[in-house]
Design an enzyme around this catalytic site. Structure first.
Site: not given
Ligand code: 3PY
Length: 248
Positions: A9-11, A94, A96, A166, A172, A212, A233-234
């Site tokens: 997930n590149w956000k 998600h 967020e 999640e 994050g 994470s 994510g990151g």
């Molecule tokens: C994370 O790992 O920060 C995520 O939100 C993946 O979607």
């Protein structure tokens, strides 16, 4: 046997030029992956990335969509548009989006039904906040979110859906649920699927851990029996790190 699925997930990161550089570096690093590999760039990078992954084992998804096919919804993107662009997956609900963009269980459900109707595979995110965890309502919350998201699907359709557990407090923040905790909550989610759709659907649906997940903890998390993959994510923003998770 459920085939593991690792999705990045590149956000809200990467310009098309940065996306190109990232995907070009990633392709050779994940070519022998035993799991399904998915990247989810921003809308503006979908076309660039889609072209670059042609003929590779990498699949592509969007990070959100509206449930309607078209209309006066300024700033939104429809399932029909994602299909026209050759998308395979779409992340829905998600945390967020729930936290900052008023996404609710009801809108996640509408989007899930629309995704499935358009042959897009939804990656449906569920998970508790720190306050909810501390209040002891994690199980109730993930059960409610899961059942609400899947309402109206058939058992056959549920088999192909992907769910991502999640915990919001692990997103994050660098904090990860212990592998035992993640496994336990994913087991609760699977049980909720079983209650509404039966054992076959629950046994087939893939449930990822997200929050994470990185090269340092992927092997342990992926070793747990209930965990069928990761939503990253990151660590998905660096080709080497993401490839280490994919090749856990
Ligand atoms: C994370 O790992 O920060 C995520 O939100 C993946 O979607």
């Amino acid at each position: 046997m459920r085939k593991p699925i690792i999705a990045g997930n590149w956000k809200m990161n990467n310009t098309p030029a940065e996306a190109k550089a990232l995907i070009e570096e990633l392709i050779p690093l994940v070519k022998d992956a035993k799991c399904d590999v998915v990247v989810c760039p921003t809308y503006v990078c979908l076309e660039t990335v889609k072209k670059l992954i042609a003929g590779t084992n990498i699949k592509i998804g969007a990070q959100n969509m509206h449930w309607e096919e078209k209309g006066a919804f300024t700033g939104e993107i429809s399932p029909k548009m994602l299909v026209a662009m050759g998308m395979d997956y779409v992340i829905l609900g998600h945390s967020e989006r729930r936290q900052y963009f008023a996404e609710t269980d009801e809108t996640v459900n509408k989007k899930t039904l629309a995704a499935v109707a358009h042959n897009l595979i939804p990656i449906i995110c569920v998970g508790e906040t720190l306050e909810q965890r501390e209040a002891g309502v994690t199980a109730d919350l993930v059960r409610t979110q899961t059942k609400a998201a899947l309402k109206g699907l058939t058992a056959e359709q549920v088999k192909d859906v992907v769910i991502a557990y999640e915990p919001v407090w692990a997103i994050g923040t660098g904090r990860t649920a212990t592998s035992a905790d993640a496994n336990e909550v994913i087991g609760i989610i699977r049980k909720a699927v079983e209650e509404d759709f039966g054992g076959e659907a629950a046994g087939a649906v893939r449930i990822q851990y997200g929050g994470s997940m990185n090269p340092g903890n992927a092997t342990e998390l992926m070793g747990m029996p209930e965990i069928d993959g990761g939503l990253i994510g990151g660590a998905s923003l660096k080709a080497v790190d993401f490839s280490k998770v994919v090749n856990y």
